[in-house]
Design a protein around this motif. Structure first.
Motif, PDB file in Angstrom:
ATOM      1  N   LEU A 172       0.845  -1.199   0.000  1.00  0.00           N
ATOM      2  CA  LEU A 172       0.000   0.000   0.000  1.00  0.00           C
ATOM      3  C   LEU A 172       0.879   1.248   0.000  1.00  0.00           C
ATOM      4  O   LEU A 172       1.395   1.645   1.040  1.00  0.00           O
ATOM      5  CB  LEU A 172      -0.934   0.008   1.220  1.00  0.00           C
ATOM      6  CG  LEU A 172      -1.850   1.231   1.331  1.00  0.00           C
ATOM      7  CD1 LEU A 172      -2.801   1.314   0.141  1.00  0.00           C
ATOM      8  CD2 LEU A 172      -2.624   1.220   2.642  1.00  0.00           C
ATOM      9  N   THR A 173       1.068   1.843  -1.172  1.00  0.00           N
ATOM     10  CA  THR A 173       1.881   3.056  -1.279  1.00  0.00           C
ATOM     11  C   THR A 173       1.062   4.169  -1.928  1.00  0.00           C
ATOM     12  O   THR A 173      -0.097   3.972  -2.298  1.00  0.00           O
ATOM     13  CB  THR A 173       3.131   2.812  -2.152  1.00  0.00           C
ATOM     14  OG1 THR A 173       2.693   2.436  -3.469  1.00  0.00           O
ATOM     15  CG2 THR A 173       4.019   1.719  -1.570  1.00  0.00           C
ATOM     16  N   TRP A 174       1.714   5.309  -2.099  1.00  0.00           N
ATOM     17  CA  TRP A 174       1.051   6.474  -2.679  1.00  0.00           C
ATOM     18  C   TRP A 174       0.467   6.178  -4.055  1.00  0.00           C
ATOM     19  O   TRP A 174      -0.546   6.762  -4.438  1.00  0.00           O
ATOM     20  CB  TRP A 174       2.043   7.645  -2.760  1.00  0.00           C
ATOM     21  CG  TRP A 174       1.402   8.870  -3.306  1.00  0.00           C
ATOM     22  CD1 TRP A 174       1.576   9.434  -4.523  1.00  0.00           C
ATOM     23  CD2 TRP A 174       0.418   9.677  -2.628  1.00  0.00           C
ATOM     24  NE1 TRP A 174       0.776  10.531  -4.671  1.00  0.00           N
ATOM     25  CE2 TRP A 174       0.045  10.706  -3.528  1.00  0.00           C
ATOM     26  CE3 TRP A 174      -0.187   9.615  -1.372  1.00  0.00           C
ATOM     27  CZ2 TRP A 174      -0.891  11.673  -3.189  1.00  0.00           C
ATOM     28  CZ3 TRP A 174      -1.135  10.586  -1.043  1.00  0.00           C
ATOM     29  CH2 TRP A 174      -1.467  11.598  -1.940  1.00  0.00           C
TER      30      TRP A 174
ATOM     31  N   SER B  74      -2.849   4.980  -2.809  1.00  0.00           N
ATOM     32  CA  SER B  74      -3.548   5.899  -1.892  1.00  0.00           C
ATOM     33  C   SER B  74      -3.931   7.212  -2.556  1.00  0.00           C
ATOM     34  O   SER B  74      -4.941   7.823  -2.191  1.00  0.00           O
ATOM     35  CB  SER B  74      -2.673   6.204  -0.681  1.00  0.00           C
ATOM     36  OG  SER B  74      -2.399   5.028   0.017  1.00  0.00           O
TER      37      SER B  74
ATOM     38  N   HIS C 229      -5.685   4.857   3.714  1.00  0.00           N
ATOM     39  CA  HIS C 229      -4.454   5.150   4.441  1.00  0.00           C
ATOM     40  C   HIS C 229      -4.049   4.046   5.409  1.00  0.00           C
ATOM     41  O   HIS C 229      -3.051   4.172   6.115  1.00  0.00           O
ATOM     42  CB  HIS C 229      -4.597   6.462   5.211  1.00  0.00           C
ATOM     43  CG  HIS C 229      -4.887   7.627   4.325  1.00  0.00           C
ATOM     44  ND1 HIS C 229      -5.496   8.772   4.776  1.00  0.00           N
ATOM     45  CD2 HIS C 229      -4.662   7.819   3.005  1.00  0.00           C
ATOM     46  CE1 HIS C 229      -5.628   9.626   3.773  1.00  0.00           C
ATOM     47  NE2 HIS C 229      -5.142   9.066   2.695  1.00  0.00           N
TER      48      HIS C 229
ATOM     49  N   GLY D  15       5.545  -0.207   2.426  1.00  0.00           N
ATOM     50  CA  GLY D  15       4.230   0.397   2.296  1.00  0.00           C
ATOM     51  C   GLY D  15       3.448   0.307   3.592  1.00  0.00           C
ATOM     52  O   GLY D  15       3.979  -0.115   4.631  1.00  0.00           O
ATOM     53  N   LEU D  16       2.196   0.722   3.558  1.00  0.00           N
ATOM     54  CA  LEU D  16       1.272   0.761   4.701  1.00  0.00           C
ATOM     55  C   LEU D  16       1.739   1.745   5.773  1.00  0.00           C
ATOM     56  O   LEU D  16       1.221   2.851   5.847  1.00  0.00           O
ATOM     57  CB  LEU D  16       1.041  -0.646   5.274  1.00  0.00           C
ATOM     58  CG  LEU D  16       0.067  -0.764   6.454  1.00  0.00           C
ATOM     59  CD1 LEU D  16      -1.259  -0.087   6.186  1.00  0.00           C
ATOM     60  CD2 LEU D  16      -0.128  -2.208   6.857  1.00  0.00           C
TER      61      LEU D  16
ATOM     62  N   TRP E 108       1.924   4.431   3.143  1.00  0.00           N
ATOM     63  CA  TRP E 108       0.896   4.810   2.161  1.00  0.00           C
ATOM     64  C   TRP E 108       1.137   6.208   1.602  1.00  0.00           C
ATOM     65  O   TRP E 108       0.744   6.505   0.486  1.00  0.00           O
ATOM     66  CB  TRP E 108      -0.497   4.730   2.787  1.00  0.00           C
ATOM     67  CG  TRP E 108      -0.700   5.753   3.863  1.00  0.00           C
ATOM     68  CD1 TRP E 108      -0.510   5.582   5.208  1.00  0.00           C
ATOM     69  CD2 TRP E 108      -1.114   7.119   3.699  1.00  0.00           C
ATOM     70  NE1 TRP E 108      -0.760   6.753   5.881  1.00  0.00           N
ATOM     71  CE2 TRP E 108      -1.144   7.704   4.980  1.00  0.00           C
ATOM     72  CE3 TRP E 108      -1.461   7.903   2.607  1.00  0.00           C
ATOM     73  CZ2 TRP E 108      -1.499   9.037   5.198  1.00  0.00           C
ATOM     74  CZ3 TRP E 108      -1.814   9.235   2.815  1.00  0.00           C
ATOM     75  CH2 TRP E 108      -1.836   9.793   4.090  1.00  0.00           C
TER      76      TRP E 108
END
Lengths: 243, 229
Positions: free
Chosen positions: A135-137, A140, A146, A167-168, A202
């Motif tokens: 979960l990265t930009w 997001s 987020h 991530g996260l 994120w």
């Protein structure tokens, strides 16, 4: 304590952890000043949590010990439905949690070895960025998400079996942030009491989701007012108990 | 009226080396032809943006108190502006946002350098997390780091605040980057900021954000500068 007693104790302690055997691995990346030099580093064998410590686990710890709760929690609790999301805390709180459980935070070298294995790969799964594995930009920015469960990205698993390493949320390591030995790079942030953060989050793009990427924050980071920004999370490590 | 040379820099037309092979999204490295254009020497400041707010009645920015930005940040680059707001400001001035190629050419000239001042990272030259956090600063005044100058004399492209450019965020032609296709809804941000480490302040670095994005309290958000053909 008998040998079987030691075995049993270690088994309880290491439940939910993966074992990273002793030996050398490729650490660092010469393309980025703060991560250079790229070199072989050796670590002893160690255990490390497969998953990030969750909100529910941290709450149990806080209830049992009276420990400080994350400042951005509302009325002393995390948002509904986020039991299985990472607990986002200061370095000091993470360190206390780990010690209370007879563990410790991983060193920077241990964290990087757990994240990329021994072959110097860039991301836990290989050399090519993949927005579905963390979960990265890149995600997001569109979804506005987020946070997510600590086990939401099984395809992002590292060579040693750790999940959500990149991530996260960023992850605290035990080390003070400083320049690597033999590095030619200097920074006003080195050696002034900051603690190392690894893995990006994120809010950061793929640049930060590399296994060798380093960031830092103050150990007593106050997350009040962070709201949706969240803060760093952590996982625990354990030196091998001799049998 | 102020002569254009006082506040803008002329970037001559011609090819320059764009892109990098450090990250898929910046690849491939190739030659791009950009016609000559004028670009603001410095990013738009809080003071300039507040004057625009007072004259036009457009909304105040998220972190401002009711009576406008504090005097101490008047000459800092404005931040937490959406792409739409940046674009409206540029039109109001008779200007426009730079394209990605224009921004990158203004930052690195035609020799493919990694930073506006050369190929070696110099921490003192730019306000990014590496030093901003230990020094306890967020944005700093425009032009405060004397080394933060491009081959054409454009100031502060690297660090302090990220800057909106005109383009949609898409992989470059010939790129192998595999990213969610929805990222095309985003517009491009360039230059990194005080909140991000040095890797994001490289001349070729790019990321996308929705045109309605204005950043976050405690993490700052986008600013911009304008150009004229």
């Amino acid at each position: 304590m008998s040998v079987s007693g030691v075995d049993r104790q270690q088994k309880d302690l290491t439940s939910g952890m993966v074992y990273v055997p002793e030996g050398s691995f490729i650490m660092g990346d010469d393309r980025f000043p703060r991560e250079s030099p790229k070199r072989q580093e050796w670590t002893a064998g160690f255990w490390i949590d497969r998953f990030l410590v969750t909100n529910a686990e941290y709450l149990r710890f806080a209830e049992a010990t009276g420990a400080e709760r994350p400042a951005h929690w509302i009325d002393g609790c995390f948002p509904d439905g986020q039991d299985n999301h990472p607990a986002e805390v200061s370095w000091t709180m993470a360190d206390q949690y780990a010690r209370h459980h007879g563990k410790r935070l991983p060193t920077e070298a241990e964290w990087e070895k757990a994240a990329r294995g021994v072959d110097g790969r860039i991301f836990p799964w290989g050399d090519t960025f993949d927005a579905d594995r963390c979960l990265t930009w890149e995600t997001s920015a569109i979804t506005g998400v987020h946070s997510e469960p600590v086990d939401a990205r099984p395809l992002g698993v590292s060579p040693f079996g750790c999940e959500q390493m990149v991530g996260l949320c960023e992850e605290w390591c035990s080390d003070e942030y400083s320049g690597y030995e033999h590095s030619h790079h200097s920074s006003v942030g080195y050696g002034v009491g900051m603690r190392v953060l690894r893995g990006g989050s994120w809010i950061f793009p793929m640049t930060h989701a590399r296994a060798s990427y380093r960031c830092f924050e103050e150990p007593d980071l106050d997350t009040s007012g962070y709201g949706q920004l969240g803060g760093p999370g952590f996982r625990c490590a354990l030196t091998e108990v001799p049998s | 009226m102020t002569p254009v040379e006082d506040t803008m820099v002329w970037i001559p037309g011609g090819v320059f080396t764009m892109g990098s092979d450090l990250f898929d999204i910046e690849a491939p490295i190739r030659e791009v032809d950009v016609p000559g254009f004028w670009i603001d020497r410095l990013p738009v400041t809080h003071e300039q943006y507040y004057e625009y707010v007072q004259q036009t009645g457009v909304p105040m920015l998220p972190d401002w108190p009711e009576d406008g930005p504090a005097a101490e940040i008047a000459n800092h680059p404005v931040e937490r502006v959406t792409w739409w707001e940046a674009r409206d400001y540029a039109s109001w001035c008779g200007k426009r946002l730079p394209t990605e190629a224009e921004w990158e050419k203004a930052a690195r000239g035609n020799d493919g350098r990694e930073w506006p001042w050369g190929d070696v990272w110099i921490e003192e030259n730019a306000n990014v997390w590496d030093s901003a956090k230990p020094l306890g600063v967020m944005t700093i005044p425009n032009g405060a780091r004397v080394g933060n100058s491009s081959p054409y004399g454009v100031i502060d492209l690297c660090g302090n605040v990220e800057e909106w450019v005109e383009d949609e965020f898409l992989p470059y032609e010939g790129s192998t980057a595999e990213l969610p296709s929805t990222l095309g809804q985003c517009r491009v941000l360039r230059g990194g900021s005080w909140f991000y480490t040095s890797e994001m302040a490289r001349c070729s670095f790019r990321r996308g954000a929705l045109p309605t994005f204005s950043g976050y309290e405690r993490a700052g958000g986008p600013g911009f500068r304008c150009v004229r053909s």
